[in-house]
Design a protein around this motif. Sequence first.
Motif, mmCIF file in Angstrom:
data_model
loop_
_atom_site.group_PDB
_atom_site.id
_atom_site.type_symbol
_atom_site.label_atom_id
_atom_site.label_comp_id
_atom_site.label_asym_id
_atom_site.label_seq_id
_atom_site.Cartn_x
_atom_site.Cartn_y
_atom_site.Cartn_z
ATOM 1 N N ARG A 184 0.841 -1.198 0.000
ATOM 2 C CA ARG A 184 0.000 0.000 0.000
ATOM 3 C C ARG A 184 0.872 1.242 0.000
ATOM 4 O O ARG A 184 0.645 2.186 -0.759
ATOM 5 C CB ARG A 184 -0.918 -0.031 1.223
ATOM 6 N N ASP A 185 1.873 1.264 0.863
ATOM 7 C CA ASP A 185 2.838 2.353 0.946
ATOM 8 C C ASP A 185 4.193 1.769 1.314
ATOM 9 O O ASP A 185 4.273 0.844 2.127
ATOM 10 C CB ASP A 185 2.434 3.385 2.003
ATOM 11 N N THR A 186 5.250 2.330 0.749
ATOM 12 C CA THR A 186 6.601 1.925 1.120
ATOM 13 C C THR A 186 7.568 2.988 0.620
ATOM 14 O O THR A 186 7.207 3.867 -0.167
ATOM 15 C CB THR A 186 6.970 0.547 0.527
ATOM 16 N N PHE A 187 8.808 2.917 1.079
ATOM 17 C CA PHE A 187 9.828 3.825 0.571
ATOM 18 C C PHE A 187 10.121 3.486 -0.893
ATOM 19 O O PHE A 187 10.271 2.311 -1.261
ATOM 20 C CB PHE A 187 11.117 3.707 1.381
ATOM 21 N N VAL A 188 10.209 4.520 -1.716
ATOM 22 C CA VAL A 188 10.551 4.361 -3.126
ATOM 23 C C VAL A 188 11.732 5.300 -3.402
ATOM 24 O O VAL A 188 11.622 6.507 -3.214
ATOM 25 C CB VAL A 188 9.356 4.710 -4.037
ATOM 26 N N PHE A 189 12.860 4.733 -3.830
ATOM 27 C CA PHE A 189 14.046 5.565 -4.003
ATOM 28 C C PHE A 189 15.011 4.935 -5.001
ATOM 29 O O PHE A 189 14.891 3.746 -5.344
ATOM 30 C CB PHE A 189 14.768 5.788 -2.668
ATOM 31 N N ALA A 190 15.951 5.730 -5.443
ATOM 32 C CA ALA A 190 17.059 5.248 -6.270
ATOM 33 C C ALA A 190 18.357 5.660 -5.608
ATOM 34 O O ALA A 190 18.432 6.681 -4.917
ATOM 35 C CB ALA A 190 16.975 5.824 -7.677
ATOM 36 N N THR A 191 19.384 4.857 -5.817
ATOM 37 C CA THR A 191 20.696 5.183 -5.274
ATOM 38 C C THR A 191 21.756 4.506 -6.129
ATOM 39 O O THR A 191 21.454 3.876 -7.156
ATOM 40 C CB THR A 191 20.807 4.769 -3.794
ATOM 41 N N CYS A 192 23.002 4.643 -5.708
ATOM 42 C CA CYS A 192 24.123 4.033 -6.413
ATOM 43 C C CYS A 192 24.771 3.003 -5.500
ATOM 44 O O CYS A 192 25.106 3.311 -4.354
ATOM 45 C CB CYS A 192 25.131 5.120 -6.806
ATOM 46 N N PHE A 193 24.916 1.776 -5.993
ATOM 47 C CA PHE A 193 25.628 0.740 -5.250
ATOM 48 C C PHE A 193 27.114 0.865 -5.565
ATOM 49 O O PHE A 193 27.609 0.286 -6.539
ATOM 50 C CB PHE A 193 25.125 -0.646 -5.629
ATOM 51 N N THR A 194 27.833 1.623 -4.749
ATOM 52 C CA THR A 194 29.259 1.791 -5.018
ATOM 53 C C THR A 194 30.005 0.471 -4.885
ATOM 54 O O THR A 194 31.030 0.269 -5.549
ATOM 55 C CB THR A 194 29.863 2.843 -4.077
ATOM 56 N N VAL A 195 29.512 -0.434 -4.030
ATOM 57 C CA VAL A 195 30.204 -1.715 -3.827
ATOM 58 C C VAL A 195 29.924 -2.696 -4.962
ATOM 59 O O VAL A 195 30.574 -3.736 -5.041
ATOM 60 C CB VAL A 195 29.820 -2.346 -2.476
ATOM 61 N N TRP A 196 28.944 -2.393 -5.815
ATOM 62 C CA TRP A 196 28.697 -3.194 -7.009
ATOM 63 C C TRP A 196 29.031 -2.358 -8.240
ATOM 64 O O TRP A 196 28.182 -2.092 -9.090
ATOM 65 C CB TRP A 196 27.273 -3.743 -7.024
ATOM 66 N N ASN A 197 30.275 -1.906 -8.270
ATOM 67 C CA ASN A 197 30.863 -1.238 -9.429
ATOM 68 C C ASN A 197 30.082 0.004 -9.854
ATOM 69 O O ASN A 197 29.912 0.265 -11.041
ATOM 70 C CB ASN A 197 30.989 -2.216 -10.605
ATOM 71 N N GLN A 198 29.596 0.774 -8.851
ATOM 72 C CA GLN A 198 28.953 2.058 -9.120
ATOM 73 C C GLN A 198 27.684 1.895 -9.964
ATOM 74 O O GLN A 198 27.281 2.811 -10.690
ATOM 75 C CB GLN A 198 29.920 3.015 -9.828
ATOM 76 N N SER A 199 27.027 0.740 -9.865
ATOM 77 C CA SER A 199 25.807 0.517 -10.651
ATOM 78 C C SER A 199 24.591 1.088 -9.936
ATOM 79 O O SER A 199 24.609 1.350 -8.742
ATOM 80 C CB SER A 199 25.613 -0.985 -10.906
ATOM 81 N N GLY A 200 23.513 1.276 -10.701
ATOM 82 C CA GLY A 200 22.312 1.871 -10.150
ATOM 83 C C GLY A 200 21.414 0.854 -9.472
ATOM 84 O O GLY A 200 21.345 -0.324 -9.854
ATOM 85 N N PHE A 201 20.723 1.321 -8.429
ATOM 86 C CA PHE A 201 19.767 0.504 -7.672
ATOM 87 C C PHE A 201 18.496 1.311 -7.487
ATOM 88 O O PHE A 201 18.538 2.525 -7.287
ATOM 89 C CB PHE A 201 20.350 0.117 -6.312
ATOM 90 N N ALA A 202 17.351 0.636 -7.542
ATOM 91 C CA ALA A 202 16.080 1.309 -7.265
ATOM 92 C C ALA A 202 15.184 0.395 -6.450
ATOM 93 O O ALA A 202 15.135 -0.821 -6.685
ATOM 94 C CB ALA A 202 15.379 1.712 -8.558
ATOM 95 N N LYS A 203 14.508 0.956 -5.465
ATOM 96 C CA LYS A 203 13.453 0.264 -4.726
ATOM 97 C C LYS A 203 12.124 0.810 -5.257
ATOM 98 O O LYS A 203 11.868 2.017 -5.182
ATOM 99 C CB LYS A 203 13.565 0.504 -3.232
ATOM 100 N N LEU A 204 11.307 -0.071 -5.806
ATOM 101 C CA LEU A 204 10.103 0.340 -6.510
ATOM 102 C C LEU A 204 8.876 -0.366 -5.948
ATOM 103 O O LEU A 204 8.953 -1.500 -5.472
ATOM 104 C CB LEU A 204 10.226 0.008 -8.006
ATOM 105 N N ASN A 205 7.747 0.301 -6.022
ATOM 106 C CA ASN A 205 6.464 -0.260 -5.599
ATOM 107 C C ASN A 205 5.617 -0.494 -6.844
ATOM 108 O O ASN A 205 5.445 0.407 -7.676
ATOM 109 C CB ASN A 205 5.767 0.711 -4.640
ATOM 110 N N LEU A 206 5.092 -1.707 -7.006
ATOM 111 C CA LEU A 206 4.414 -2.081 -8.239
ATOM 112 C C LEU A 206 3.025 -1.469 -8.435
ATOM 113 O O LEU A 206 2.645 -1.205 -9.579
ATOM 114 C CB LEU A 206 4.312 -3.603 -8.332
ATOM 115 N N PRO A 207 2.210 -1.247 -7.401
ATOM 116 C CA PRO A 207 0.852 -0.751 -7.654
ATOM 117 C C PRO A 207 0.825 0.530 -8.482
ATOM 118 O O PRO A 207 1.737 1.364 -8.397
ATOM 119 C CB PRO A 207 0.304 -0.522 -6.242
#
Length: 461
Positions: A184-207
């Motif tokens: 219903r609700d959750t944190f939604v954000f993007a960041t950079c995984f510096t420990v995984w070779n500076q790749s991008g990460f996102a936490k997403l909510n499907l609804p």
Amino acid sequence: MSIPDEWRARSPRMSEAGYAGLRSLLQHVDAPRWNHTIGDRVGDREAAALDRFRAECAEAPLEAGPRPSEALLERVRAQVGETFDLAQRWPDGLDPRRDWDGVPTCAREDLAARLVDFVPHTLPLHDAVLYTTSGTSGHALSVLHHPGAVAKNHAFGERALAEHRIATAFEPGKPGTVNLCSQRDTFVFATCFTVWNQSGFAKLNLPDHAWAGGAASRERFLTEFAPQLVTADPLTLASMLELDVPVRPRAIFSSALMLDPAHAAAAAAHFDCPVIDFYGATEVGPIAAKLPGAPGHVLLLPDLFVEVLDEDGLPLPDGEVGELTFTGGRNPYLPLVRYRSSDRGALGTCTLADGRKARVILGLEGREAVHFRARDGSLVNSVDVGRALRDVGPFVQHEVHQRADHSVDVRLRPAPSIPASVEGMRLAMERVFGPGIEVRVDLVHDFGHDGKPRTFSSELS
């Protein structure tokens, strides 16, 4: 490209390529409704510690001994004078090398009621990060964590992928990993995984409501993101199948709740990749994962000692089911010593597909994936239910049961000396399940049935 000071503070080791990739995610035309900002807070010291831990994990055998390692025993002895909890429950003159079974245990209830007693008084708190759990085990917890410990959790994922013979190729500035939720609700954000070779990460909510452009934006964003790795809980995995989300990763990590093998097989066939079932807990960290040829969840990390105890706190032999109990882990703010998790299972030693011996949890009885239904018939994630209760006020344990008529029974064991709002809890459940639904809230001092809550249960599917 200049990296703003605010991002330098959040992710000290972020490169210009990593920041460029992060900015492209945040500014994407089909981006979700971002509602949170976070960095990995990994500096040079934490990165060096992660590299040492990776090397340790690579060298450690998967077959563990019947007693804690010498290094872990020495660590436990050093901790006796560092936390109020351990100082209070440690018997005078006890030598853990000679009488490990005499070391007193602690439980999740202890953490819920007096977390401060477990934090070493010798540690500065400027690096602390506050994590909260959803209460899927009946005890909602707030846990102090350390960025370096969170970074080390990546080593667990790396080893699980390696055991499945899956190679990743994370690239600086390119999307790499996505954590999908269906809540219903959750944190939604993007960041950079510096420990995984500076790749991008996102936490997403499907609804659909989590996306400014609705389902169409979700489809386009995920198609372009094209993650190599997806993490999700089993309830979200069901939503992923129902929505046919456009991801074809190299692997899916399923965690937080128990994953039905048939459900895992269906998802693996649909998304054409392995679905790796993880077992872990916020207060412990990652613990074990399903591996090819293993009859259960294999213990992957060398810094955690696992034993199975009976109701009296005595160790059980291999094959007998009891309470999974942990010592060690990666979190310096929560040095666990014989922590009874409330999860149940047996221990054993198995032979993997390549002939190696491995220590394995058999018949894990963890947090069941329960499907609730809202008044309109839509699925309700148990994470939303636990969070709604926790947001009203503190409590020690809870039970939530939905009847066939959609009504909801809530039983709460309040925190000591802190009043619980029955009306507040009832209104919180109405907001989750829909207005007009009948909600009954009872405060209890003991749950009966061995004092253990049946955290979530439902007569609806």
